[in-house]
Design a protein around this motif. Structure first.
Motif, mmCIF file in Angstrom:
data_model
loop_
_atom_site.group_PDB
_atom_site.id
_atom_site.type_symbol
_atom_site.label_atom_id
_atom_site.label_comp_id
_atom_site.label_asym_id
_atom_site.label_seq_id
_atom_site.Cartn_x
_atom_site.Cartn_y
_atom_site.Cartn_z
ATOM 1 N N ARG A 41 0.794 -1.222 0.000
ATOM 2 C CA ARG A 41 0.000 0.000 0.000
ATOM 3 C C ARG A 41 0.829 1.276 0.000
ATOM 4 N NH1 ARG A 41 -3.558 -2.539 4.743
ATOM 5 N NH2 ARG A 41 -1.499 -3.515 4.986
ATOM 6 N N ASP A 42 2.131 1.141 0.118
ATOM 7 C CA ASP A 42 3.041 2.262 -0.114
ATOM 8 C C ASP A 42 4.244 1.713 -0.856
ATOM 9 O OD1 ASP A 42 4.099 4.806 -0.158
ATOM 10 O OD2 ASP A 42 3.873 5.144 1.998
ATOM 11 N N LEU A 43 5.119 2.591 -1.305
ATOM 12 C CA LEU A 43 6.213 2.207 -2.180
ATOM 13 C C LEU A 43 7.560 2.431 -1.516
ATOM 14 C CD1 LEU A 43 4.938 3.801 -5.512
ATOM 15 C CD2 LEU A 43 4.589 1.461 -4.689
ATOM 16 N N CYS A 44 8.492 1.545 -1.808
ATOM 17 C CA CYS A 44 9.862 1.670 -1.311
ATOM 18 C C CYS A 44 10.799 1.123 -2.384
ATOM 19 C CB CYS A 44 10.030 0.889 -0.009
ATOM 20 S SG CYS A 44 11.730 0.892 0.631
ATOM 21 N N TYR A 45 11.527 2.034 -3.035
ATOM 22 C CA TYR A 45 12.533 1.652 -4.022
ATOM 23 C C TYR A 45 13.909 1.827 -3.382
ATOM 24 C CZ TYR A 45 8.740 2.153 -7.418
ATOM 25 O OH TYR A 45 7.575 2.033 -8.098
ATOM 26 N N TYR A 46 14.840 0.948 -3.733
ATOM 27 C CA TYR A 46 16.188 1.072 -3.168
ATOM 28 C C TYR A 46 17.234 0.957 -4.268
ATOM 29 C CZ TYR A 46 16.259 -4.059 -3.406
ATOM 30 O OH TYR A 46 16.209 -5.354 -3.854
ATOM 31 N N ASP A 47 18.382 1.529 -3.972
ATOM 32 C CA ASP A 47 19.550 1.473 -4.859
ATOM 33 C C ASP A 47 20.760 1.519 -3.944
ATOM 34 O OD1 ASP A 47 21.521 1.705 -6.733
ATOM 35 O OD2 ASP A 47 20.847 3.606 -7.581
ATOM 36 N N GLY A 48 21.359 0.360 -3.715
ATOM 37 C CA GLY A 48 22.419 0.289 -2.719
ATOM 38 C C GLY A 48 21.853 0.555 -1.341
ATOM 39 N N ASP A 49 22.438 1.538 -0.650
ATOM 40 C CA ASP A 49 21.966 1.869 0.697
ATOM 41 C C ASP A 49 20.895 2.956 0.709
ATOM 42 O OD1 ASP A 49 23.737 0.061 1.855
ATOM 43 O OD2 ASP A 49 25.353 1.546 1.975
ATOM 44 N N ALA A 50 20.614 3.527 -0.454
ATOM 45 C CA ALA A 50 19.629 4.606 -0.530
ATOM 46 C C ALA A 50 18.254 4.043 -0.855
ATOM 47 C CB ALA A 50 20.040 5.620 -1.595
ATOM 48 N N TRP A 51 17.211 4.726 -0.382
ATOM 49 C CA TRP A 51 15.847 4.327 -0.731
ATOM 50 C C TRP A 51 15.002 5.584 -0.929
ATOM 51 C CZ3 TRP A 51 11.120 5.259 1.613
ATOM 52 C CH2 TRP A 51 11.169 5.899 2.871
ATOM 53 N N ARG A 52 13.981 5.463 -1.753
ATOM 54 C CA ARG A 52 13.034 6.546 -1.996
ATOM 55 C C ARG A 52 11.669 5.952 -2.343
ATOM 56 N NH1 ARG A 52 16.980 8.658 -0.422
ATOM 57 N NH2 ARG A 52 18.040 10.555 -1.175
ATOM 58 N N ASN A 78 9.880 7.499 -4.721
ATOM 59 C CA ASN A 78 9.811 7.806 -6.149
ATOM 60 C C ASN A 78 11.024 7.195 -6.844
ATOM 61 O OD1 ASN A 78 9.627 8.875 -8.699
ATOM 62 N ND2 ASN A 78 9.964 10.995 -8.083
ATOM 63 N N PRO A 79 10.815 6.251 -7.778
ATOM 64 C CA PRO A 79 11.971 5.617 -8.416
ATOM 65 C C PRO A 79 12.812 6.587 -9.219
ATOM 66 C CG PRO A 79 9.941 5.066 -9.583
ATOM 67 C CD PRO A 79 9.538 5.753 -8.313
ATOM 68 N N GLY A 80 12.213 7.683 -9.663
ATOM 69 C CA GLY A 80 12.967 8.665 -10.429
ATOM 70 C C GLY A 80 14.035 9.366 -9.627
ATOM 71 N N ASP A 81 14.009 9.218 -8.305
ATOM 72 C CA ASP A 81 15.013 9.850 -7.451
ATOM 73 C C ASP A 81 16.255 8.984 -7.267
ATOM 74 O OD1 ASP A 81 13.335 12.017 -7.112
ATOM 75 O OD2 ASP A 81 12.465 11.251 -5.240
ATOM 76 N N LEU A 82 16.266 7.802 -7.887
ATOM 77 C CA LEU A 82 17.395 6.888 -7.765
ATOM 78 C C LEU A 82 17.935 6.554 -9.152
ATOM 79 C CD1 LEU A 82 15.864 4.420 -5.140
ATOM 80 C CD2 LEU A 82 17.596 6.174 -4.683
ATOM 81 N N ALA A 83 19.230 6.276 -9.221
ATOM 82 C CA ALA A 83 19.845 5.974 -10.516
ATOM 83 C C ALA A 83 19.411 4.611 -11.045
ATOM 84 C CB ALA A 83 21.371 6.028 -10.383
ATOM 85 N N ASP A 84 19.318 3.623 -10.169
ATOM 86 C CA ASP A 84 18.988 2.254 -10.598
ATOM 87 C C ASP A 84 18.019 1.644 -9.590
ATOM 88 O OD1 ASP A 84 19.002 -0.101 -12.031
ATOM 89 O OD2 ASP A 84 20.836 -0.861 -11.101
ATOM 90 N N PRO A 85 16.751 2.083 -9.601
ATOM 91 C CA PRO A 85 15.814 1.684 -8.539
ATOM 92 C C PRO A 85 15.312 0.255 -8.682
ATOM 93 C CG PRO A 85 14.674 3.000 -10.189
ATOM 94 C CD PRO A 85 16.131 3.013 -10.566
ATOM 95 N N THR A 86 15.155 -0.411 -7.548
ATOM 96 C CA THR A 86 14.499 -1.711 -7.463
ATOM 97 C C THR A 86 13.383 -1.588 -6.440
ATOM 98 O OG1 THR A 86 16.511 -2.943 -8.013
ATOM 99 C CG2 THR A 86 14.758 -4.147 -6.871
ATOM 100 N N LEU A 87 12.209 -2.054 -6.789
ATOM 101 C CA LEU A 87 11.064 -1.984 -5.885
ATOM 102 C C LEU A 87 11.127 -3.121 -4.875
ATOM 103 C CD1 LEU A 87 8.284 -0.742 -5.136
ATOM 104 C CD2 LEU A 87 7.272 -2.328 -6.797
ATOM 105 N N LEU A 88 11.067 -2.782 -3.597
ATOM 106 C CA LEU A 88 10.974 -3.802 -2.561
ATOM 107 C C LEU A 88 9.623 -4.491 -2.690
ATOM 108 C CD1 LEU A 88 12.381 -5.024 -0.023
ATOM 109 C CD2 LEU A 88 11.042 -3.376 1.331
ATOM 110 N N PRO A 89 9.568 -5.805 -2.857
ATOM 111 C CA PRO A 89 8.281 -6.480 -3.034
ATOM 112 C C PRO A 89 7.389 -6.339 -1.801
ATOM 113 C CG PRO A 89 10.106 -7.918 -3.674
ATOM 114 C CD PRO A 89 10.704 -6.743 -2.956
ATOM 115 N N ALA A 90 6.107 -6.388 -2.025
ATOM 116 C CA ALA A 90 5.146 -6.331 -0.918
ATOM 117 C C ALA A 90 5.393 -7.495 0.039
ATOM 118 C CB ALA A 90 3.724 -6.391 -1.463
#
Length: 367
Positions: free
Chosen positions: A41-52, A54-66
């Motif tokens: 019900r909410d979103l969490c994308y990560y790239d290395g140690d960073a998360w956001r 909005n995937p557009g805020d990361l260089a190589d975003p991966t969505l954490l699965p529900a």
């Protein structure tokens, strides 16, 4: 994530409780673990140690699965959606009680996406907030919204946003880039959400309440009602088909939340509160679908808040009720993408997404 929610999530991780009484969650706990609730019900994308979010805020975003947690570079499942046996113990009262808690939403700086059906009307019933409907002229959603608002005594709160073909044309690449997809169905569903959110943001609101989740939870789809005969599901029961549909909800919510947030507002989804989810999962088949009536338990539970004409209203999916899907098809044909072409609307959308939106040609990567 505030301290109270973080404490609830930590407890849910320790207990393995997938429905700990929240509206959903995603993000970082104080100890550095990333989490996302069981329905996404909410979103969490990560790239290395960073998360956001909005995937557009990361260089190589991966969505954490529900239903997963990520810790020390490893992702694992933490929760699974419960599959309780059907309970005949006061199903309407159970849903009604769950709604009492779920609909207690702060209405400051909030607008409601209102298409006149029982889902959005339930969300609107307890809120002192303006009601927004979007659609092409003479569409079913605008007519339904006007009729339901009048029946609820809320006509003065209704704000009708009639879009033009030019509005739809301009929004197509924006919506596609927002959701990271160009397939016709996804874009046609996202467009009305993007358009209504854009109007709400333009009027100065920062939050938009939506009726998302009710169809999936309460048996609102024709293919669920027709199980096991409907070939669109593999299930041999209505409850089994409802379960199949629920498993698609995280992907649908990713699309919807990205569309709304791209317009500059935050989505609020009261009907996806854990208490409502738990009550819906325990419903017997006869309270999901009864004859020609879908979402039977939800409609009956809504009668103490809404007029019967609103509770009983049948509605088309938003992309059809707003006529936005029809207009995108028209735009595609005007641009030379004829119906005889394979997937002509998708090809049209792809033609509208420029190089800056290259990521819209692929879905976000997932573990």
């Amino acid at each position: 994530m505030d301290d109270a929610l973080a404490a609830t999530v930590r407890g849910a991780l320790a207990d393995g409780d997938p429905l700990p009484g929240t509206y959903g969650f995603a993000g970082e706990l104080p100890d550095g673990r990333l989490v996302r609730d069981v329905l996404g019900r909410d979103l969490c994308y990560y790239d290395g140690d960073a998360w956001r979010r909005n995937p557009g805020d990361l260089a190589d975003p991966t969505l954490l699965p529900a239903g997963h947690v990520r810790e020390d570079g490893e992702t694992r499942r933490a929760w699974r959606l419960p599959d309780p046996p059907a309970s005949d113990d006061s199903p309407v009262e159970s849903v009604r009680g769950a709604l009492d808690a779920a609909l207690d939403v702060p209405d400051d700086d909030l607008a409601v996406a209102f298409s006149g059906g029982v889902d959005s009307a339930l969300v609107a019933a307890e809120l002192d907030a303006p009601l927004y409907v979007v659609g092409y002229e003479d569409c079913a959603d605008i007519e339904a919204a006007r009729e339901s608002a009048a029946a609820m005594g809320r006509s003065d709160d209704l704000r009708v946003h009639e879009v033009t073909l030019a509005d739809v044309e301009a929004a197509v690449p924006e919506a596609a880039r927002a959701i990271g997809r160009t397939d016709a169905m996804a874009v046609q569903i996202a467009l009305p959400l993007y358009l209504v959110a854009d109007r709400v943001a333009g009027d100065g609101f920062s939050r938009l309440a939506l009726g998302q989740g009710a169809d999936e939870l309460f048996g609102g789809y024709a293919k669920v009602a027709a199980a096991p005969e409907d070939p669109r599901t593999d299930a041999d029961t209505v409850r089994g088909a409802r379960r199949e549909v629920l498993e698609t909800l995280p992907g649908q919510l990713e699309r919807d939340m990205r569309a709304v947030r791209a317009a500059g507002v935050d989505p609020v989804t009261p009907l996806l509160h854990d208490d409502v989810v738990r009550a819906a999962l325990e419903l017997p088949e006869a309270w999901l679908v009864s004859g020609d009536v879908r979402k039977r338990a939800l409609r009956e539970a809504a009668r103490e808040r809404l007029p019967d004409v609103v509770c009983d209203r049948e509605k088309k999916a938003v992309q059809y009720g707003s006529l936005v899907a029809r207009e995108v098809d028209r735009l595609a044909r005007q641009a030379g993408f004829k119906r005889r072409m394979d997937d002509h609307v998708t090809k049209y959308v792809e033609s509208r997404v420029d190089d800056r939106g290259e990521s819209a040609n692929r879905a976000s990567r997932r573990d």
